[in-house]
Motif scaffolding. Structure first.
Motif, mmCIF file in Angstrom:
data_model
loop_
_atom_site.group_PDB
_atom_site.id
_atom_site.type_symbol
_atom_site.label_atom_id
_atom_site.label_comp_id
_atom_site.label_asym_id
_atom_site.label_seq_id
_atom_site.Cartn_x
_atom_site.Cartn_y
_atom_site.Cartn_z
ATOM 1 N N THR A 139 0.592 -1.185 -0.308
ATOM 2 C CA THR A 139 0.534 0.295 0.189
ATOM 3 C C THR A 139 1.090 1.434 -0.178
ATOM 4 O O THR A 139 0.202 2.152 -0.679
ATOM 5 N N ASN A 140 2.123 0.777 0.761
ATOM 6 C CA ASN A 140 2.524 2.733 0.784
ATOM 7 C C ASN A 140 3.672 2.492 -0.304
ATOM 8 O O ASN A 140 3.555 3.898 -0.719
ATOM 9 N N VAL B 50 0.705 3.560 -3.271
ATOM 10 C CA VAL B 50 0.545 5.664 -2.695
ATOM 11 C C VAL B 50 1.644 6.509 -3.052
ATOM 12 O O VAL B 50 1.337 7.566 -3.452
ATOM 13 N N THR C 199 -2.042 6.340 3.712
ATOM 14 C CA THR C 199 -1.418 5.183 3.682
ATOM 15 C C THR C 199 -2.227 4.649 5.392
ATOM 16 O O THR C 199 -2.732 3.483 5.139
ATOM 17 N N GLY D 272 2.472 6.525 9.242
ATOM 18 C CA GLY D 272 2.600 6.627 7.408
ATOM 19 C C GLY D 272 3.130 8.075 7.311
ATOM 20 O O GLY D 272 4.045 7.894 6.391
#
Length: 282
Positions: A76-77, A80, A94, A138
């Motif tokens: 995901t990080n 994104v 995130t 995040g």
């Protein structure tokens, strides 16, 4: 597209390696940390609650949940990170996506470590402090990593550079997001043992409950980041091989299908043998 696949696999592998390291460490330390965080027990009191049987049992939970959470966050990080947004918004996005998706797993694991009952109603318990923690984490991770890589870009490409940058980044992110974690711990207190706000939030207890978890995360993802380049190279080689030998893809698919069917067949045989054994004993 092929580059994206390689990056996704690399991020997932980083999370997977980190998941294994963290699971083994957390199986011993997490019940201790949670006891200090929620019950506000001393280290000696928390250690008395830990035994080998409980650690072995909890290891199954930490492995299963980490293999979902760690790769999911890293992927995901990474995804994104490719969106055209300011770094702060990227970190916030995130953290929000990660928390909203994985909070049931987080709360399930927490309640298992504390031997608390698990119901559907408490799987999203303490959502607001948890999402606050994950948003801060995040944002801090993105900004800290960008700062450290910018200090020495050449060193950041080496194994020691990748490890130290990730270790320092995760350690900083965990410490900065720790107030959200403390608030989460306050909200998760059992009603019969709930402490007052002033009793719960004390500097010594804060440092005690934060330090162990932060070091575990930093070590785990620091080790995990060392696997990323090797996995990405392996993926590139496999893609090159399969491009030249398309039949290889079919063979891999058939092998995977065989393994799945063989596993099912063995389960059915074990179940049948167990059933016949019960009939014989009757």
């Amino acid at each position: 597209m092929s580059d994206l696949v390689g990056r996704v696999v690399g991020a997932a592998s980083q999370g997977a390696v980190g998941a294994v390291v963290a699971a083994n460490l957390s199986a011993v330390t997490e019940p201790v940390v949670n006891a200090m965080l929620v019950k506000r027990a001393t280290l000696a009191e928390a250690l008395k609650e830990v035994d080998a049987q409980r650690v072995a049992k909890y290891l199954k939970t930490t492995l299963a949940t980490n293999f979902i959470k760690f790769p999911f966050f890293e992927v995901t990080n990474m995804l994104v990170g490719g969106v055209q947004l300011p770094p702060t918004l990227k970190g916030a996005l995130t953290g929000t996506v990660f928390c909203t998706t994985t909070l049931p797993i987080t709360n399930y694991r927490f309640r298992k470590s504390m031997d608390l009952p698990i119901t559907v109603s408490n799987l999203y318990q303490a959502y607001l402090p948890t999402v606050l923690r994950d948003i801060i984490y995040g944002i801090a991770r993105n900004k800290a990593m960008a700062f450290l890589v910018g200090l020495n870009p050449q060193r950041a490409g080496t194994n020691i550079g990748r490890f130290t940058n990730m270790f320092a980044t995760v350690l900083a992110a965990c410490v900065l997001s720790a107030p959200g974690n403390e608030l989460r711990g306050y909200c998760l207190q059992p009603a019969e043992r709930r402490q007052s706000f002033s009793d719960f939030f004390q500097p010594a207890k804060f440092v005690r409950s934060t330090s162990v978890g932060a070091v575990i995360m930093a070590i785990s993802l620091g080790v995990g980041t060392l696997a990323t380049p090797q996995v990405e190279r392996l993926v590139a080689r496999l893609k090159e091989y399969f491009a030249k030998n398309p039949i290889g893809i079919l063979l891999v698919m058939l092998f995977a299908l065989h393994q799945v069917l063989e596993g099912r067949r063995q389960k059915q045989m074990i179940k049948a043998c167990g059933g016949s054994g019960n009939e014989d004993s009757a």
